[in-house]
Each structure stands twice: as C-alpha cells, then as structure tokens.
Design an enzyme around this catalytic site. Structure first.
Site, short mmCIF file in Angstrom:
data_model
loop_
_atom_site.label_atom_id
_atom_site.label_comp_id
_atom_site.label_asym_id
_atom_site.label_seq_id
_atom_site.Cartn_x
_atom_site.Cartn_y
_atom_site.Cartn_z
N ASN A 28 0.82 -1.14 0.03
CA ASN A 28 -0.03 0.11 -0.08
C ASN A 28 0.91 1.36 -0.22
O ASN A 28 1.74 1.49 0.93
CB ASN A 28 -0.90 0.15 1.19
CG ASN A 28 -1.96 -0.97 1.19
OD1 ASN A 28 -2.39 -1.59 0.06
ND2 ASN A 28 -2.33 -1.53 2.44
N CYS A 82 0.28 -3.51 4.52
CA CYS A 82 1.70 -3.87 4.08
C CYS A 82 2.22 -2.47 3.39
O CYS A 82 1.65 -2.12 2.63
CB CYS A 82 1.57 -5.22 3.40
SG CYS A 82 3.25 -5.64 2.93
#
Length: 66
Positions: A13, A57
C-alpha cells in the site's frame, strides 16, 4: 526445503503520492501466486483492505514523512 510453510502474499500500500513503489496489477499478483503454487509451495494472496486509510503492508504512517 521440507519445512511446513505457507507464503502470504500481501500487496504493498503506497504511503504517499510521491512513493516510487506501487502494488503490482492484480493479474501479476495472481501470476506470481500461480508460479509459487505450481512449484509446490502453499501460497495465499491476500487482498488489500487498508490502502484507503494509509494502513497495511508497506506503511503504518501518516501522510507526513518522519
């Protein structure tokens, strides 16, 4: 070799608009998981849920860089 493992694939992300990193396209993620599975590995592709709130993440930060 021989260890009972499972590989969790979690897309990155992006932390901010100026990050040089991006998550791969969904079809690329699926292809990578297929390669792992065809080689005998247990792999799970987890779909991102935290990108809209700057979580998950790749980052646990805000919009400002420290």
């Amino acid at each position: 070799e021989g260890l009972p493992i499972k590989i969790n694939l979690i897309p990155y992300n992006a932390q901010s608009g100026d990050s040089p990193y991006r998550a791969p396209a969904l079809h690329v993620q699926d292809q990578f998981m297929s390669v792992l599975r065809h080689s005998g590995k247990r792999a799970l592709l987890r779909r991102t849920k935290g990108d809209g709130i700057m979580a998950g993440c790749g980052q646990l930060g805000g919009k400002e860089k420290v």
